[in-house]
Each structure stands twice: as structure tokens, then as C-alpha cells.
Design an enzyme around this catalytic site. Structure first.
Site, PDB file in Angstrom:
ATOM      1  N   ASN A   1     -45.119 124.402  11.065  1.00 53.33           N
ATOM      2  CA  ASN A   1     -44.857 123.812  12.383  1.00 53.33           C
ATOM      3  C   ASN A   1     -45.551 122.461  12.540  1.00 53.33           C
ATOM      4  O   ASN A   1     -44.975 121.513  13.058  1.00 53.33           O
ATOM      5  CB  ASN A   1     -45.315 124.758  13.493  1.00 53.33           C
ATOM      6  CG  ASN A   1     -44.569 126.083  13.469  1.00 53.33           C
ATOM      7  OD1 ASN A   1     -43.575 126.200  12.755  1.00 53.33           O
ATOM      8  ND2 ASN A   1     -45.032 127.058  14.208  1.00 53.33           N
TER       9      ASN A   1
ATOM     10  N   HIS B   1     -15.881  90.551  36.766  1.00 49.06           N
ATOM     11  CA  HIS B   1     -14.648  91.356  36.933  1.00 49.06           C
ATOM     12  C   HIS B   1     -13.594  90.991  35.898  1.00 49.06           C
ATOM     13  O   HIS B   1     -12.403  91.148  36.133  1.00 49.06           O
ATOM     14  CB  HIS B   1     -14.051  91.190  38.341  1.00 49.06           C
ATOM     15  CG  HIS B   1     -15.044  91.400  39.443  1.00 49.06           C
ATOM     16  ND1 HIS B   1     -15.237  92.615  40.057  1.00 49.06           N
ATOM     17  CD2 HIS B   1     -15.931  90.543  40.014  1.00 49.06           C
ATOM     18  CE1 HIS B   1     -16.178  92.494  40.977  1.00 49.06           C
ATOM     19  NE2 HIS B   1     -16.623  91.248  40.959  1.00 49.06           N
TER      20      HIS B   1
ATOM     21  N   SER C   1      -3.098  95.061   8.022  1.00 47.10           N
ATOM     22  CA  SER C   1      -2.271  96.223   8.342  1.00 47.10           C
ATOM     23  C   SER C   1      -1.399  96.543   7.147  1.00 47.10           C
ATOM     24  O   SER C   1      -0.987  95.647   6.413  1.00 47.10           O
ATOM     25  CB  SER C   1      -1.401  95.889   9.559  1.00 47.10           C
ATOM     26  OG  SER C   1      -0.222  96.668   9.544  1.00 47.10           O
TER      27      SER C   1
ATOM     28  N   LYS D   1      -1.097  90.843  10.537  1.00 50.99           N
ATOM     29  CA  LYS D   1      -2.257  91.383  11.243  1.00 50.99           C
ATOM     30  C   LYS D   1      -3.586  91.059  10.593  1.00 50.99           C
ATOM     31  O   LYS D   1      -3.724  91.067   9.383  1.00 50.99           O
ATOM     32  CB  LYS D   1      -2.146  92.916  11.355  1.00 50.99           C
ATOM     33  CG  LYS D   1      -1.125  93.420  12.353  1.00 50.99           C
ATOM     34  CD  LYS D   1      -1.391  92.994  13.791  1.00 50.99           C
ATOM     35  CE  LYS D   1      -2.614  93.644  14.389  1.00 50.99           C
ATOM     36  NZ  LYS D   1      -2.383  95.059  14.701  1.00 50.99           N
TER      37      LYS D   1
ATOM     38  N   GLU E   1     -14.649  97.160  16.064  1.00 46.82           N
ATOM     39  CA  GLU E   1     -14.099  98.343  16.735  1.00 46.82           C
ATOM     40  C   GLU E   1     -14.871  99.606  16.341  1.00 46.82           C
ATOM     41  O   GLU E   1     -15.196 100.455  17.163  1.00 46.82           O
ATOM     42  CB  GLU E   1     -12.627  98.525  16.368  1.00 46.82           C
ATOM     43  CG  GLU E   1     -11.724  97.423  16.882  1.00 46.82           C
ATOM     44  CD  GLU E   1     -10.342  97.514  16.253  1.00 46.82           C
ATOM     45  OE1 GLU E   1      -9.613  98.455  16.573  1.00 46.82           O
ATOM     46  OE2 GLU E   1     -10.013  96.650  15.412  1.00 46.82           O
TER      47      GLU E   1
HETATM   48  N1  ARG Z   1     -37.563 123.850   8.823  1.00 45.59           N
HETATM   49  C1  ARG Z   1     -38.337 123.914  10.006  1.00 45.59           C
HETATM   50  C2  ARG Z   1     -37.921 122.848  10.983  1.00 45.59           C
HETATM   51  O1  ARG Z   1     -37.279 121.914  10.608  1.00 45.59           O
HETATM   52  C3  ARG Z   1     -39.792 123.800   9.688  1.00 45.59           C
HETATM   53  C4  ARG Z   1     -40.701 124.592  10.572  1.00 45.59           C
HETATM   54  C5  ARG Z   1     -40.385 126.003  10.480  1.00 45.59           C
HETATM   55  N2  ARG Z   1     -41.406 126.836  10.988  1.00 45.59           N
HETATM   56  C6  ARG Z   1     -41.186 128.131  11.137  1.00 45.59           C
HETATM   57  N3  ARG Z   1     -42.150 128.852  11.508  1.00 45.59           N
HETATM   58  N4  ARG Z   1     -40.011 128.665  10.895  1.00 45.59           N
HETATM   59  O2  ARG Z   1     -38.212 122.916  12.159  1.00 45.59           O
END
Ligand code: ARG
Length: 471
Positions: free
Chosen positions: A113, A159, A280, A286, A293
Site C-alpha cells: 500500500n 459570439h 481523402s 481534400k 481534430e
Molecule cells: N496493485 C495494487 C494497486 O495498484 C498495489 C497495492 C495492493 N495492496 C493490497 N493490499 N492489495 O493498488
């Protein structure tokens, strides 16, 4: 059954199917953060060794193993396996397979995490700087063009109706200021990402005696994040970057719309270079402004990327939730698209031919000197509302006789209202009309020169910031 052993295997008697492995994997998306992941892991291992949590020998083995993986990924020799789920596990598994137990110690006092938050922050910083550089390149092009076209008048519109004549330089510089604010937004996104989350250890911090400041210093972060729960669930920095990309694309899209319009036969203000046009398959005559675009069209996707991430984050409880794995795909797409679009638009601007004659002819039509003529009458003592009425009648007369204000003689002015003197002719001269608008920020050449100086100094200041990031 997927045969690869999961790092959490101890607690499980069965694993998700291959299909579910693939569904749950982020590797195809997050593998682009491989360099950040390795850099972060080396810094973490060095810190653990410095703090006596692992031995220096283990840290050496980790660093050597990670450096080898770094070279392999860089050289395209690394085999990515979807069963690894994400880039963090792909690298750690490979490392542990190669160096054994030392590899298993790398994950002490850390969680994926905080690792994903770290990698995304490092990546966001690099990309925000690259995007800022791309905006600076385009700003430089615009300043150059504005300098070249200081004498060239074109119609200004409100406008989508002709309103008042302006210098082409002035019109271009409007985009300079948009892009200048885009640089500022990129810088803000950079600074939002510049906080070091590693050591949050899933959500609550760790019992190990870690030194987060040491890791922050090694990785070039200006601070350590303050709250472990916020650090693993904060994606504001990706929203900020996504927003910066979105606004940039909206600006480029507006520019592209004008380039498309200006390159029509009806306008003819510019001729798009052949290298930025396509033909085109059926109509031989064209020449289509495809790239303008397409940039206008791609803006929709980048807006969607931002809305997608906002929607993912809305309603998520603290701390990490797997939903957050959906954070990267859209932002990566927004970054890639915006970087490319900036290069494309820069190229379109610097290669297009500017048809100054058509612009001037356009500026002579549409009775754009009408406001000045009213101002002229005010100068003779007439109240503005009356002047408005008199000039309105003059315009109507011209329209009926199919003439421009510049085609009227001094006598004809006098016949409409005795307040008109012979100098009324000067009041409708289109160059005069522009030149007189010298209020600060106005389109008169003198005011535009001042504006150009101001633009150049903001360009210098922003360039200095980007340069300062390079060590
Ligand atoms: N692959 C996860 C993400 O992109 C990484 C963290 C995952 N952590 C966990 N406890 N599953 O968020």
C-alpha cells in the site's frame, strides 16, 4: 488453479483461478513504474540496514539483485508474469528467487500500500515535470510567433461574430497565458506528489525503528508524509495531475478548433502544413486538419480519465481499498495523451503558414470600427447612447448599399451627423483602431510589446523552476 505461490500463501488452502488472477492484476498497467519501484526498494533496504533492521550484507545482496532486474527490464529481457499481480510483486518475487532469504527481508516494515503510493508519487513527479517542459516548449513557440506577427491585424470575435480587430499576436498570446497557467497547474501537481509515504506500513505505521526522513532524502522528496492512514489512501496528487492534464487538453482543444476553422476556405487565415494534414481516399482536392481534430477529440477521453478517478475515490473508506488499483490507468492515459497533444500542437503552430492578407481583409469587413466611431462622437461631446444610435444608423446604411465603413467619404459621414469631422476617416482606419487599444492587456502594438515582455519573464521563471528539478 494458478500455480504461482502467493506471498500470502500461508493462510490459504486455495487460490483464485487464472481468470481471477488476470482480473485482479494491475501488472499490465503498473509495470511502467518499474524504475520507481526498484529505486524505492533500494532506498528502503539501505534504510533498513542503516537502522540495523537487516544486515549490510543483506542490503548489498538486495541492491545488487535489484540492479540486475533494473538492467533486464530496461533492456527488455525481463519476463513479466500476470500471476505476479503487480509490479511490486513481480520484482520482489524475482529478487527472492535469485538471492534467497535476503530478498524475503526487503518487505520488512513496508506494505504494498505504501509502495504503490510511493511509486505513483515518484512517477507523477517525473511526468508533471515532463508535462511542464512540454507546456514551456509550446509557450516558447507562441512567443516567437507573436513577435513575428506584431504588425498583422485580424478580426476578433465574440459570439463568433466579428467584434473588433486585434493583432494576430494578441490572439496567439491568449493561448500563451492559458498554457502558462497549465504550467502552474503541473507544478502544483508536482508539489502535491512530493511527499514520501513509505513506512506507512499498510495503514498504522510500524514497530521497526525506521528512518523515513533518510528514505525521503535519498529519493528526492521534500517531506515525509504526516499520517500513515492518509498516505496510503491519498490520491489527490493523481487528481491534481489529471486535472492539470484535463485543463491543458481543453485549452489545446480550443486552439485546435480555431486552427480548423481558420484553415477552411471560408476563413483562409492559415494554411496547415502538409505534414500536419491528411487527404481523402475519394475526394482528390481534400486536405483535412486531422491532427487538430483528433486532439479536439482526445480531450473527451482525458476529461473522462479525471471523472473516472474522482468516481473511484468518492465514498472510499480509509485506508487502502482495492478499488484504488483503478487509479493509474486513466491518469497514465491522460499523461500520455496530453504529452503527445502538446507536441502535436506545438508542431502545428510552428509549421502553419499565416495568410496575413486574408486576416487583414477579414478585419476590414464586419463594421468592426463601429465602437471607435461611437467613441469618436463621444469625443465631440455626444453622450455614448446617442453616439451608439448614430453609428448604428451608419452601419445600416452601409449594409443597404453594400459598403464598409472604410469606403465612406468625409461628406457622407457629415451627412449622417454634423458632429463628424474629416478626421472621422482616421477613426475607422483598421490599423488605427488596433493601435489605439493601448490599455494594459489591450491589443495595441505598444500594449502587446509590454505583454510580450511579461510573457517572456514568466517563461524564464517557470523554466528556472523546471531546470532546478534536474539534479
Ligand atoms: N496493485 C495494487 C494497486 O495498484 C498495489 C497495492 C495492493 N495492496 C493490497 N493490499 N492489495 O493498488
Amino acid at each position: 488453479m494458478a500455480e504461482a505461490k502467493k506471498p500470502w500463501g500461508g493462510r490459504f488452502e486455495a487460490s483464485p483461478s487464472e481468470f481471477l488472477d488476470a482480473y485482479g492484476a494491475s501488472l499490465p498497467v503498473d509495470k511502467r513504474m518499474w524504475a520507481e519501484d526498484i529505486k524505492g526498494s533500494i532506498a528502503h533496504a539501505r534504510m533498513l540496514a542503516k537502522q540495523g533492521v537487516i544486515t549490510a550484507t543483506d542490503a548489498d545482496a538486495i541492491e545488487a539483485g535489484l540492479s540486475e532486474i533494473f538492467r533486464e527490464i530496461r533492456d527488455g529481457e525481463f519476463e513479466f508474469r500476470i500471476a505476479d499481480e503487480d509490479i511490486h510483486m513481480a520484482i520482489e518475487r524475482t529478487l527472492t528467487e535469485r538471492i534467497g532469504q535476503a530478498g524475503g527481508r526487503l518487505h520488512t516494515a513496508r506494505s504494498r500500500n505504501d509502495q504503490v503510493a510511493l511509486d505513483a508519487r515518484l512517477y507523477a513527479k517525473t511526468q508533471a515535470a515532463a508535462l511542464a517542459r512540454a507546456t514551456l516548449a509550446m509557450r516558447t513557440t507562441i512567443i516567437d510567433l507573436a513577435r513575428q506577427h506584431l504588425g498583422h491585424v485580424m478580426p476578433g470575435y465574440t459570439h463568433m461574430q466579428k467584434a473588433q480587430p486585434v493583432l494576430f499576436s494578441h490572439h496567439l498570446l491568449a493561448y500563451y497565458w492559458m498554457l502558462s497557467r497549465d504550467t502552474t497547474r503541473m507544478r502544483h501537481a508536482y508539489e502535491a506528489a512530493d511527499s514520501m509515504p513509505l513506512g506507512s506500513a499498510a495503514l498504522a505505521g510500524t514497530t521497526f525503528p525506521i528512518d523515513r526522513q533518510y528514505v525521503a532524502d535519498r529519493l528526492g522528496f521534500s517531506e515525509v508524509s504526516a499520517n500513515s492512514m492518509d498516505s496510503v489512501s491519498d490520491r489527490d496528487f493523481l487528481l491534481d495531475l489529471g486535472y492539470a492534464c484535463t485543463v491543458t487538453m481543453v485549452h489545446l482543444s480550443r486552439l485546435c478548433e480555431e486552427l480548423i476553422l481558420w484553415s477552411t476556405e471560408e476563413f483562409g487565415f492559415i494554411t496547415m502544413d502538409d505534414t500536419y494534414s491528411t487527404g481523402s481516399s475519394i475526394m482528390p482536392q481534400k486536405k483535412n486538419p486531422d491532427f487538430a481534430e483528433l486532439t479536439r477529440g482526445k480531450t473527451g477521453r482525458v476529461v473522462g480519465d479525471l471523472v473516472g478517478l474522482l468516481t473511484v475515490l468518492k465514498g472510499l473508506p480509509l485506508a487502502y481499498n482495492k478499488d484504488m488499483q483503478e487509479d493509474k490507468e486513466g491518469v497514465f492515459d491522460a499523461i500520455d495523451t496530453t504529452l503527445d497533444a502538446l507536441v502535436v500542437c506545438d508542431g502545428m503552430l510552428s509549421s502553419m503558414r499565416v495568410n496575413t492578407g486574408r486576416m487583414l481583409a477579414g478585419a476590414r469587413g464586419g463594421f468592426m470600427a463601429a465602437t471607435d466611431l461611437a467613441d469618436y462622437l463621444v469625443g465631440t461631446g455626444m453622450p455614448f447612447r446617442d453616439a451608439h444610435e448614430v453609428v448604428g444608423r451608419l452601419v445600416l446604411e452601409c449594409e443597404k448599399t453594400n459598403r464598409t465603413l472604410q469606403e465612406l467619404s468625409a461628406e457622407e459621414f457629415g451627412q449622417v451627423d454634423a458632429a463628424f469631422g474629416p478626421d472621422a476617416l482616421g477613426a475607422v482606419d483598421i490599423q488605427n483602431v488596433v493601435a489605439k487599444r493601448v490599455s494594459e492587456g489591450g491589443t495595441g502594438a505598444d500594449a502587446v510589446m509590454v505583454q510580450l515582455d511579461r510573457a517572456a519573464s514568466t517563461l524564464d521563471a517557470d523554466s528556472a523552476w523546471v531546470e532546478s528539478l534536474r539534479d
